[in-house]
Write a protein that holds these residues in place. Sequence first.
Motif, PDB file in Angstrom:
ATOM      1  N   ASP A 197       0.831  -1.203   0.000  1.00 26.10           N
ATOM      2  CA  ASP A 197       0.000   0.000   0.000  1.00 26.10           C
ATOM      3  C   ASP A 197       0.871   1.261   0.000  1.00 26.10           C
ATOM      4  OD1 ASP A 197      -2.555   1.242   0.061  1.00 26.10           O
ATOM      5  OD2 ASP A 197      -2.405   1.502   2.236  1.00 26.10           O
ATOM      6  N   THR A 198       1.898   1.272   0.829  1.00 24.23           N
ATOM      7  CA  THR A 198       2.811   2.410   0.905  1.00 24.23           C
ATOM      8  C   THR A 198       3.603   2.576  -0.391  1.00 24.23           C
ATOM      9  OG1 THR A 198       3.027   2.170   3.286  1.00 24.23           O
ATOM     10  CG2 THR A 198       4.782   3.384   2.162  1.00 24.23           C
ATOM     11  N   GLN A 199       4.100   1.478  -0.923  1.00 23.94           N
ATOM     12  CA  GLN A 199       4.907   1.535  -2.145  1.00 23.94           C
ATOM     13  C   GLN A 199       4.069   1.938  -3.352  1.00 23.94           C
ATOM     14  OE1 GLN A 199       6.538  -2.400  -1.894  1.00 23.94           O
ATOM     15  NE2 GLN A 199       7.890  -1.823  -0.209  1.00 23.94           N
ATOM     16  N   ILE A 200       2.811   1.544  -3.374  1.00 20.50           N
ATOM     17  CA  ILE A 200       1.905   1.967  -4.444  1.00 20.50           C
ATOM     18  C   ILE A 200       1.679   3.479  -4.363  1.00 20.50           C
ATOM     19  CG2 ILE A 200      -0.524   1.866  -5.206  1.00 20.50           C
ATOM     20  CD1 ILE A 200       1.225  -0.449  -6.250  1.00 20.50           C
ATOM     21  N   GLU A 201       1.567   3.989  -3.156  1.00 17.21           N
ATOM     22  CA  GLU A 201       1.414   5.442  -2.990  1.00 17.21           C
ATOM     23  C   GLU A 201       2.657   6.168  -3.493  1.00 17.21           C
ATOM     24  OE1 GLU A 201      -0.142   9.121  -2.333  1.00 17.21           O
ATOM     25  OE2 GLU A 201      -1.182   7.196  -2.443  1.00 17.21           O
ATOM     26  N   ILE A 202       3.828   5.618  -3.236  1.00 21.65           N
ATOM     27  CA  ILE A 202       5.069   6.204  -3.748  1.00 21.65           C
ATOM     28  C   ILE A 202       5.044   6.207  -5.280  1.00 21.65           C
ATOM     29  CG2 ILE A 202       7.571   5.867  -3.964  1.00 21.65           C
ATOM     30  CD1 ILE A 202       7.412   4.722  -1.026  1.00 21.65           C
TER      31      ILE A 202
END
Length: 108
Positions: A64-69
């Motif tokens: 989820d965090t990496q997709i936001e990045i």
Amino acid sequence: MTLVEHVYRLTSSFPDQERFGLIAQLRRAAVSVPSNIAEGVARRTTREYLQFLGIARGSMSEIDTQIEIARRLGYGGSFVETDEILERLFARTNALMTSLNTKLKGQD
């Protein structure tokens, strides 16, 4: 497994310079989700199963965090499907963990 397939397809359109960065991180975290669930199922106790489900949920948070990045960097186009897959997977995992915790408390 749907999440893994989706992440592999999605990251194939990321820039080549991300091959050893964001692509590798996303793919590793995606593979970790079903792998930890499978390992948890193979364990002997409910506590161990819950531990591995927790690890899988942590990997989902990483994704989820990496997709936001990736979204902020303008990679990969639309992430709507990714968000939907993650949302469903989080909900199912949380429901399973709640059920197993209830079962575990009944055994105490």
